[in-house]
Scaffold this motif. Sequence first.
Motif, PDB file in Angstrom:
ATOM      1  N   THR A  72       6.034   2.388 -12.002  1.00 38.74           N
ATOM      2  CA  THR A  72       7.143   1.764 -12.759  1.00 38.74           C
ATOM      3  C   THR A  72       8.353   1.762 -11.945  1.00 38.74           C
ATOM      4  N   ASP A  73       8.750   2.985 -11.347  1.00 36.57           N
ATOM      5  CA  ASP A  73      10.105   3.299 -10.475  1.00 36.57           C
ATOM      6  C   ASP A  73       9.712   2.404  -9.259  1.00 36.57           C
ATOM      7  N   LEU A  74       8.574   2.298  -8.674  1.00 39.20           N
ATOM      8  CA  LEU A  74       8.089   1.272  -7.526  1.00 39.20           C
ATOM      9  C   LEU A  74       8.823  -0.049  -7.760  1.00 39.20           C
ATOM     10  N   ALA A  75       8.076  -0.690  -9.054  1.00 37.38           N
ATOM     11  CA  ALA A  75       8.532  -2.101  -9.334  1.00 37.38           C
ATOM     12  C   ALA A  75       9.907  -2.095  -9.577  1.00 37.38           C
ATOM     13  N   LYS A  76      10.820  -1.255 -10.065  1.00 35.50           N
ATOM     14  CA  LYS A  76      12.175  -1.475 -10.088  1.00 35.50           C
ATOM     15  C   LYS A  76      12.667  -1.542  -8.965  1.00 35.50           C
ATOM     16  N   ARG A  77      12.424  -0.639  -7.945  1.00 37.32           N
ATOM     17  CA  ARG A  77      13.035  -0.353  -6.798  1.00 37.32           C
ATOM     18  C   ARG A  77      12.729  -1.589  -5.783  1.00 37.32           C
ATOM     19  N   GLN A  78      11.358  -2.305  -5.782  1.00 37.09           N
ATOM     20  CA  GLN A  78      10.855  -3.483  -5.382  1.00 37.09           C
ATOM     21  C   GLN A  78      11.199  -4.561  -5.792  1.00 37.09           C
ATOM     22  N   GLN A  79      11.782  -4.681  -7.028  1.00 37.37           N
ATOM     23  CA  GLN A  79      12.063  -5.882  -7.963  1.00 37.37           C
ATOM     24  C   GLN A  79      11.050  -6.632  -8.099  1.00 37.37           C
TER      25      GLN A  79
ATOM     26  N   GLY B 121      -7.502   8.221  -5.793  1.00 39.70           N
ATOM     27  CA  GLY B 121      -7.177   9.455  -5.442  1.00 39.70           C
ATOM     28  C   GLY B 121      -7.553  10.685  -6.316  1.00 39.70           C
ATOM     29  N   ALA B 122      -6.520  11.452  -6.582  1.00 38.04           N
ATOM     30  CA  ALA B 122      -6.951  12.764  -7.709  1.00 38.04           C
ATOM     31  C   ALA B 122      -5.860  12.924  -8.663  1.00 38.04           C
ATOM     32  N   VAL B 123      -6.155  13.387  -9.456  1.00 39.89           N
ATOM     33  CA  VAL B 123      -5.109  13.920 -10.492  1.00 39.89           C
ATOM     34  C   VAL B 123      -5.189  15.227 -10.707  1.00 39.89           C
TER      35      VAL B 123
ATOM     36  N   LEU C 262       0.888  -1.153   0.014  1.00 43.47           N
ATOM     37  CA  LEU C 262       0.034   0.019   0.009  1.00 43.47           C
ATOM     38  C   LEU C 262       1.062   1.091   0.048  1.00 43.47           C
ATOM     39  N   VAL C 263       0.573   2.098  -0.974  1.00 45.58           N
ATOM     40  CA  VAL C 263       1.832   3.053  -1.165  1.00 45.58           C
ATOM     41  C   VAL C 263       1.001   4.417  -1.581  1.00 45.58           C
ATOM     42  N   ARG C 264       1.280   5.511  -0.746  1.00 50.65           N
ATOM     43  CA  ARG C 264       0.953   6.879  -0.971  1.00 50.65           C
ATOM     44  C   ARG C 264       1.857   7.487  -2.056  1.00 50.65           C
ATOM     45  N   THR C 265       1.434   7.908  -3.148  1.00 51.43           N
ATOM     46  CA  THR C 265       2.316   8.395  -4.085  1.00 51.43           C
ATOM     47  C   THR C 265       3.037   9.800  -3.795  1.00 51.43           C
ATOM     48  N   ASP C 266       3.984  10.359  -4.369  1.00 54.05           N
ATOM     49  CA  ASP C 266       4.715  11.520  -4.167  1.00 54.05           C
ATOM     50  C   ASP C 266       3.820  12.622  -4.791  1.00 54.05           C
ATOM     51  N   HIS C 267       3.692  13.593  -4.108  1.00 51.97           N
ATOM     52  CA  HIS C 267       2.882  14.896  -4.943  1.00 51.97           C
ATOM     53  C   HIS C 267       3.512  15.251  -6.244  1.00 51.97           C
TER      54      HIS C 267
ATOM     55  N   ALA D 165      -2.897  13.640  -5.252  1.00 48.72           N
ATOM     56  CA  ALA D 165      -2.684  12.608  -4.475  1.00 48.72           C
ATOM     57  C   ALA D 165      -3.310  11.395  -4.778  1.00 48.72           C
ATOM     58  N   ALA D 166      -2.509  10.185  -4.470  1.00 45.40           N
ATOM     59  CA  ALA D 166      -3.118   8.911  -4.736  1.00 45.40           C
ATOM     60  C   ALA D 166      -2.554   8.009  -4.095  1.00 45.40           C
ATOM     61  N   GLU D 167      -3.425   6.846  -3.737  1.00 48.83           N
ATOM     62  CA  GLU D 167      -2.849   5.848  -3.251  1.00 48.83           C
ATOM     63  C   GLU D 167      -2.896   4.645  -4.011  1.00 48.83           C
ATOM     64  N   VAL D 168      -1.974   3.698  -3.975  1.00 47.09           N
ATOM     65  CA  VAL D 168      -1.778   2.592  -4.921  1.00 47.09           C
ATOM     66  C   VAL D 168      -1.821   1.089  -3.988  1.00 47.09           C
ATOM     67  N   HIS D 169      -2.758   0.261  -4.408  1.00 44.29           N
ATOM     68  CA  HIS D 169      -2.745  -1.099  -3.696  1.00 44.29           C
ATOM     69  C   HIS D 169      -2.178  -1.975  -4.575  1.00 44.29           C
ATOM     70  N   LEU D 170      -1.014  -2.589  -4.388  1.00 46.28           N
ATOM     71  CA  LEU D 170      -0.219  -3.341  -5.365  1.00 46.28           C
ATOM     72  C   LEU D 170      -0.101  -4.914  -4.824  1.00 46.28           C
TER      73      LEU D 170
END
Length: 141
Positions: free
Chosen positions: A27-34, A44-46, A13-18, A113-118
């Motif tokens: 994509t960067d999260l996937a790379k960082r977490q392999q 969230g909202a865009v 469960l990840v809160r994205t950066d502003h 602001a956004a929340e990702v459930h991966l």
Amino acid sequence: MGSITLGLGRVLLVRTDHDADLIKFITDLAKRQQIDAATFTAVGAVKTAKLAFYDQQTHQYTEIPVPEPCEIVSCTGNISIKDDQPFVHAHAVLANKDGHTKAGHLVAAQVFAAEVHLFELWGQKLERKNDSVTGLALWDT
Ligand code: ZN
């Protein structure tokens, strides 16, 4: 048709950066977490976004600009491997202040602001290869 069976790995469960771009952030999260394979949702909202529609005749994407703040009513997608890198495929329904929606293939979205459930998936390699019938990079299962 083809399918593979994968196991459920970590649940993130990840809160994205502003102001992050949602696709690049995941994509960067996937790379960082392999993470090589996953499904995800986001809410969230865009501030702005860029959607697209894939023309099945011409095999070209038509851009659908979303130049205004919107709620992310629904965003669902997956991560698999394309060209040896994690590749994010996402679709979204976005609603403006009047509740009017635009929807499509999510190309880019500047996050308010956004929340990702991966949900990470384990097991076999889930890889995209070019498909001559559709012109898309589809899962090679
Ligand atoms: Zn798509």
